[in-house]
Design an enzyme around this catalytic site. Structure first.
Site, PDB file in Angstrom:
ATOM      1  N   GLN A  10       0.840  -1.196   0.000  1.00  0.00           N
ATOM      2  CA  GLN A  10       0.000   0.000   0.000  1.00  0.00           C
ATOM      3  C   GLN A  10       0.876   1.248   0.000  1.00  0.00           C
ATOM      4  OE1 GLN A  10      -2.088   1.006   3.644  1.00  0.00           O
ATOM      5  NE2 GLN A  10      -3.908   1.563   2.509  1.00  0.00           N
ATOM      6  N   GLY A  11       0.696   2.098  -0.980  1.00  0.00           N
ATOM      7  CA  GLY A  11       1.464   3.333  -1.069  1.00  0.00           C
ATOM      8  C   GLY A  11       0.589   4.548  -0.796  1.00  0.00           C
ATOM      9  N   SER A  58       0.617   6.423   2.802  1.00  0.00           N
ATOM     10  CA  SER A  58       1.216   7.362   3.752  1.00  0.00           C
ATOM     11  C   SER A  58       2.464   8.027   3.183  1.00  0.00           C
ATOM     12  CB  SER A  58       1.578   6.634   5.050  1.00  0.00           C
ATOM     13  OG  SER A  58       0.422   6.171   5.704  1.00  0.00           O
ATOM     14  N   GLU A  70     -10.792  -1.851   5.026  1.00  0.00           N
ATOM     15  CA  GLU A  70      -9.705  -2.158   5.947  1.00  0.00           C
ATOM     16  C   GLU A  70     -10.210  -2.248   7.385  1.00  0.00           C
ATOM     17  OE1 GLU A  70      -6.859   0.932   6.371  1.00  0.00           O
ATOM     18  OE2 GLU A  70      -5.342  -0.342   7.297  1.00  0.00           O
ATOM     19  N   SER A 106      -7.356   5.342  13.864  1.00  0.00           N
ATOM     20  CA  SER A 106      -6.789   5.410  15.218  1.00  0.00           C
ATOM     21  C   SER A 106      -7.882   5.288  16.278  1.00  0.00           C
ATOM     22  CB  SER A 106      -6.034   6.729  15.405  1.00  0.00           C
ATOM     23  OG  SER A 106      -6.954   7.790  15.532  1.00  0.00           O
ATOM     24  N   ASN A 107      -7.473   4.860  17.481  1.00  0.00           N
ATOM     25  CA  ASN A 107      -8.451   4.708  18.557  1.00  0.00           C
ATOM     26  C   ASN A 107      -9.092   6.035  18.929  1.00  0.00           C
ATOM     27  OD1 ASN A 107      -7.872   2.040  18.473  1.00  0.00           O
ATOM     28  ND2 ASN A 107      -7.061   1.876  20.565  1.00  0.00           N
ATOM     29  N   GLU A 108      -8.371   7.139  18.788  1.00  0.00           N
ATOM     30  CA  GLU A 108      -8.972   8.439  19.069  1.00  0.00           C
ATOM     31  C   GLU A 108     -10.089   8.742  18.073  1.00  0.00           C
ATOM     32  OE1 GLU A 108      -8.493  10.256  21.746  1.00  0.00           O
ATOM     33  OE2 GLU A 108      -7.249   8.568  22.345  1.00  0.00           O
TER      34      GLU A 108
END
Length: 384
Positions: A126-127, A129, A244, A369-371
Site C-alpha cells: 500500500q502506497g 502514507s 480495511e 486510530s483509537n482516538e
C-alpha cells in the site's frame, strides 16, 4: 436478543474449524500460535491453500471468487481462522486492492490482476502514507505527470508495511495540483521492478523489519495502470479504508494468545490469586467483545459495517495489547532477552514477549486510530 447460532451456522462454524485445523500446514499454525515471524513463503503457502478451497476472498463479488456469504458467516470464517492459528489472507491483497479493482478497475485490470491477487501470485503493498501525510491522505505530494502514454511518478511513501516482499504497489499520486487537494488525487498500480523504484527499510522499536520507505524517481507507469477515473483517488481511498476497518478486532487471535499464555504459565498463574483475577477479567472482556462482534455481524447490512464496529476496533486493540502485556509480566526478567537467539536457555515465548508487546503498540493507530474511533462512538452511538 437472539445470541445463539442457528444449527446451520453452527454447522458452518464446525466446517471452518475442521478445514483450518486439518488442511493448513501445522508448522505454519504452530509458528503463529507461538508468535514466531512467518516467512514470505509460509504466508504465500497459507493463502494459496485457502484460495484453492475458495476461502481466501469470500467477501469479493462472486464472479471474482467471492462466496456470497452473510456477514455472520464471514465473521465465523474469520474467527475460526484466527482461533486455529491460520494467517489471515494478506490484507493488501484480500481486503484492499482486490475489492477496489473489483469495484473500480477496468475489465482488463480485473482479468489481469484479480486471480493473481486472490492466489498471492502478486504480493501488493500500500502506497498511501507520506512523511507529511500520514493520517491526512489528502496532503499527498507524490506526483504523477502524463508524458505521452505514460505517467512519470516522483515522490516518497513511508510506513509501507512488508514492502520488501511486494511485487506491485497501489499508490495515491497527485495528478492535479491546481484543484482542491482532495480532487486532484489518482490511484496508480506500479510494478515494484520498474526502474526508479527504491525500497529502504525502517527499523522498528521491536528490532524487526516490517515497514519501509518507498522512493519514486522518474518512474514511468503505463497509462492503463490508472485505476478508475482520473482524479478519483480520494473516493477510491475512502472505499478501500472502509474495507480495511471491517474485521479489525482480532477476537479469535487474542483468545488464542491468552489461552496459550495460560498453558505456558499454568503453575505461575495457579499460585497467584492476583494473576488469576487478571486472567479472568481478560477472559470476561473477550467474551463480551465476542458477543458484540456477533451482534455487529448479525446486524450489518448492504456491506456497510454497523456503527458499533468502532467499539470492536477500539476494545479489540486494547485487549490485544493487554494480553501482550500479561505475557511480558508472565515472562518476567526473561522478557528482556529479546535479542537472544534460538540457542538461548530461555524459552522462545519469553524471548518474544517484549518484541510482540512493542509491535502491538501500532494497533492503536492502524485501521483508524483509537482516538478517531472514540469520536465516532461519541457522535453516532452515544449522540454526544
Amino acid at each position: 436478543m437472539q445470541l445463539e447460532l442457528s444449527e446451520e451456522d453452527q454447522a458452518f462454524r464446525q466446517e471452518m474449524r475442521d478445514f483450518f485445523t486439518t488442511q493448513v500446514s501445522e508448522e505454519i499454525r504452530t509458528a503463529v500460535t507461538e508468535g514466531r515471524e512467518l516467512t514470505k513463503d509460509q504466508l504465500v503457502e497459507s493463502m494459496r491453500t485457502l484460495n484453492e478451497a475458495g476461502l481466501a476472498v469470500p467477501h469479493w463479488p462472486e464472479e471474482y471468487g467471492g462466496r456470497g456469504w452473510s456477514d455472520l458467516k464471514r465473521h465465523l470464517w474469520f474467527e475460526e481462522m484466527q482461533r486455529a492459528g491460520v494467517p489471515t489472507p494478506l490484507a493488501f491483497n484480500a481486503s484492499m486492492i482486490g475489492p477496489v479493482l473489483a469495484q473500480f478497475g477496468s475489465e482488463e485490470q480485473k482479468l489481469e490482476f484479480l486471480p493473481k491477487t486472490a492466489n498471492l501470485d502478486i504480493w501488493w503493498a500500500q502506497g498511501f502514507s507520506e512523511p507529511d501525510a500520514g493520517s491526512d491522505l489528502a496532503s499527498v505530494r507524490t506526483t504523477a505527470v502524463l508524458d505521452g502514454d505514460d505517467w512519470v511518478v516522483n515522490g516518497q511513501k513511508t510506513w509501507t508495511t512488508l514492502g520488501q516482499h511486494a511485487d506491485w504497489i497501489f499508490t495515491l499520486v497527485r495528478t492535479d495540483p491546481e484543484v482542491k487537494k482532495q480532487a486532484g488525487i489518482s490511484l496508480l498500480l506500479i510494478d515494484m521492478a520498474t526502474p526508479g523504484v527504491e525500497v529502504r527499510p525502517i527499523e522498528l522499536i521491536d528490532g524487526g523489519h516490517e515497514v519501509n520507505e518507498v522512493w519514486f524517481e522518474d518512474v514511468r507507469v503505463p497509462g492503463d495502470h490508472l485505476v478508475g477515473e482520473l482524479n478519483s483517488g480520494w473516493t477510491i481511498a475512502k472505499f478501500l479504508l472502509g474495507n480495511e476497518r471491517v474485521g479489525v478486532a482480532p477476537v479469535g487471535a487474542t483468545k488464542r494468545s491468552l489461552a496459550y499464555a495460560k498453558e505456558l504459565a499454568a503453575d505461575l498463574i495457579a499460585d497467584d490469586p492476583l494473576l488469576r483475577a487478571r486472567v479472568a477479567e481478560l477472559e470476561n472482556e473477550l467474551l463480551a467483545l465476542e458477543l458484540t462482534a456477533l451482534r455487529v455481524a448479525a446486524h450489518s447490512a448492504g456491506g456497510e459495517p454497523h456503527p458499533a464496529s468502532s467499539v470492536l476496533k477500539l476494545k479489540g486493540s486494547v485487549l490485544q495489547q493487554a494480553v501482550s502485556e500479561l505475557v511480558v509480566d508472565l515472562a518476567g526478567p526473561g522478557s528482556l532477552a529479546s535479542g537472544a537467539g534460538d540457542d538461548s536457555d530461555l524459552d522462545g515465548w519469553a524471548r518474544r514477549a517484549t518484541p510482540t508487546y512493542l509491535n502491538l503498540r501500532k494497533a492503536s493507530i492502524y485501521g483508524g486510530s483509537n482516538e478517531v474511533q472514540r469520536q465516532i462512538i461519541s457522535r453516532t452511538i452515544l449522540g454526544l
